[in-house]
Design a protein around this motif. Sequence first.
Motif, PDB file in Angstrom:
ATOM      1  N   TYR A   1       2.822 -14.041   9.902  1.00 17.21           N
ATOM      2  CA  TYR A   1       2.038 -13.297   8.913  1.00 17.21           C
ATOM      3  C   TYR A   1       2.786 -12.215   8.144  1.00 17.21           C
ATOM      4  O   TYR A   1       2.237 -11.680   7.173  1.00 17.21           O
ATOM      5  CB  TYR A   1       0.814 -12.669   9.593  1.00 17.21           C
ATOM      6  N   ALA A   2       3.994 -11.886   8.514  1.00 20.24           N
ATOM      7  CA  ALA A   2       4.697 -10.774   7.864  1.00 20.24           C
ATOM      8  C   ALA A   2       4.856 -10.980   6.365  1.00 20.24           C
ATOM      9  O   ALA A   2       4.628 -10.052   5.583  1.00 20.24           O
ATOM     10  CB  ALA A   2       6.054 -10.542   8.515  1.00 20.24           C
ATOM     11  N   VAL A   3       5.209 -12.176   5.941  1.00 17.80           N
ATOM     12  CA  VAL A   3       5.424 -12.426   4.511  1.00 17.80           C
ATOM     13  C   VAL A   3       4.113 -12.271   3.737  1.00 17.80           C
ATOM     14  O   VAL A   3       4.081 -11.628   2.684  1.00 17.80           O
ATOM     15  CB  VAL A   3       6.056 -13.819   4.279  1.00 17.80           C
ATOM     16  N   GLN A   4       3.024 -12.827   4.265  1.00 19.46           N
ATOM     17  CA  GLN A   4       1.727 -12.703   3.588  1.00 19.46           C
ATOM     18  C   GLN A   4       1.288 -11.242   3.487  1.00 19.46           C
ATOM     19  O   GLN A   4       0.814 -10.796   2.436  1.00 19.46           O
ATOM     20  CB  GLN A   4       0.655 -13.474   4.345  1.00 19.46           C
ATOM     21  N   LEU A   5       1.447 -10.510   4.586  1.00 19.97           N
ATOM     22  CA  LEU A   5       1.060  -9.103   4.595  1.00 19.97           C
ATOM     23  C   LEU A   5       1.940  -8.300   3.638  1.00 19.97           C
ATOM     24  O   LEU A   5       1.458  -7.421   2.913  1.00 19.97           O
ATOM     25  CB  LEU A   5       1.141  -8.534   6.006  1.00 19.97           C
ATOM     26  N   PHE A   6       3.229  -8.603   3.628  1.00 20.70           N
ATOM     27  CA  PHE A   6       4.137  -7.894   2.730  1.00 20.70           C
ATOM     28  C   PHE A   6       3.764  -8.119   1.272  1.00 20.70           C
ATOM     29  O   PHE A   6       3.734  -7.179   0.476  1.00 20.70           O
ATOM     30  CB  PHE A   6       5.588  -8.308   2.988  1.00 20.70           C
ATOM     31  N   ARG A   7       3.480  -9.360   0.910  1.00 18.75           N
ATOM     32  CA  ARG A   7       3.105  -9.642  -0.489  1.00 18.75           C
ATOM     33  C   ARG A   7       1.841  -8.889  -0.893  1.00 18.75           C
ATOM     34  O   ARG A   7       1.744  -8.361  -1.992  1.00 18.75           O
ATOM     35  CB  ARG A   7       2.908 -11.146  -0.682  1.00 18.75           C
ATOM     36  N   TYR A   8       0.882  -8.833  -0.004  1.00 24.63           N
ATOM     37  CA  TYR A   8      -0.363  -8.111  -0.252  1.00 24.63           C
ATOM     38  C   TYR A   8      -0.062  -6.624  -0.467  1.00 24.63           C
ATOM     39  O   TYR A   8      -0.542  -6.007  -1.418  1.00 24.63           O
ATOM     40  CB  TYR A   8      -1.291  -8.320   0.951  1.00 24.63           C
ATOM     41  N   ALA A   9       0.741  -6.051   0.426  1.00 25.98           N
ATOM     42  CA  ALA A   9       1.072  -4.629   0.326  1.00 25.98           C
ATOM     43  C   ALA A   9       1.956  -4.341  -0.883  1.00 25.98           C
ATOM     44  O   ALA A   9       1.780  -3.318  -1.552  1.00 25.98           O
ATOM     45  CB  ALA A   9       1.763  -4.167   1.607  1.00 25.98           C
ATOM     46  N   GLN A  10       2.872  -5.227  -1.170  1.00 26.85           N
ATOM     47  CA  GLN A  10       3.792  -5.015  -2.293  1.00 26.85           C
ATOM     48  C   GLN A  10       3.051  -4.909  -3.613  1.00 26.85           C
ATOM     49  O   GLN A  10       3.392  -4.075  -4.455  1.00 26.85           O
ATOM     50  CB  GLN A  10       4.809  -6.157  -2.359  1.00 26.85           C
TER      51      GLN A  10
ATOM     52  N   THR B   1      -4.926  -3.053   5.496  1.00 28.59           N
ATOM     53  CA  THR B   1      -5.736  -2.385   4.477  1.00 28.59           C
ATOM     54  C   THR B   1      -5.983  -0.928   4.861  1.00 28.59           C
ATOM     55  O   THR B   1      -5.905  -0.028   4.012  1.00 28.59           O
ATOM     56  CB  THR B   1      -7.061  -3.140   4.271  1.00 28.59           C
ATOM     57  N   ARG B   2      -6.239  -0.669   6.139  1.00 27.37           N
ATOM     58  CA  ARG B   2      -6.407   0.718   6.595  1.00 27.37           C
ATOM     59  C   ARG B   2      -5.104   1.500   6.478  1.00 27.37           C
ATOM     60  O   ARG B   2      -5.115   2.682   6.111  1.00 27.37           O
ATOM     61  CB  ARG B   2      -6.935   0.749   8.029  1.00 27.37           C
ATOM     62  N   GLU B   3      -3.987   0.867   6.759  1.00 22.48           N
ATOM     63  CA  GLU B   3      -2.687   1.542   6.610  1.00 22.48           C
ATOM     64  C   GLU B   3      -2.415   1.876   5.141  1.00 22.48           C
ATOM     65  O   GLU B   3      -1.908   2.958   4.834  1.00 22.48           O
ATOM     66  CB  GLU B   3      -1.553   0.667   7.166  1.00 22.48           C
ATOM     67  N   ILE B   4      -2.766   0.959   4.240  1.00 22.21           N
ATOM     68  CA  ILE B   4      -2.584   1.211   2.808  1.00 22.21           C
ATOM     69  C   ILE B   4      -3.472   2.368   2.359  1.00 22.21           C
ATOM     70  O   ILE B   4      -3.030   3.265   1.636  1.00 22.21           O
ATOM     71  CB  ILE B   4      -2.858  -0.066   1.983  1.00 22.21           C
TER      72      ILE B   4
END
Length: 120
Positions: A30-39, A81-84
């Motif tokens: 999941y790291a790549v998916q999460l990174f793209r979302y955060a980026q 989402t909470r971290e963002i």
Amino acid sequence: MDVDTQPSDADLIERSRHDAAAFGPLYDRYAVQLFRYAQRRLGVDTARDVVADAFLAAFAARGRYDLTRPDARPWLFGILTREIAGHHRRESARLRALARCTHRRRQSCRRPGRGTWRRG
């Protein structure tokens, strides 16, 4: 016919409660998916930090994960989402504090009685 033999996310989380290394495959998944979302929301550098923080939070919370849910993706995105949101709150507070300091500095740079700025 090949049968998918990869363990479910819930299986990995359950195992990671006794073997921390078992959490690693969740990062791989999941790291790549999460990174793209955060980026898209924060930019590259900040996204790296926030995704790392999200995985640390997920690792710390793995004992509370509902093992009846085989897919941890929604759980991980919720944590991210909470971290963002936390990043945005901290950044807003930082900018407000900076604005207050800048305002105070401007006030202290005025010449008494003249209202003009001095250099320095």
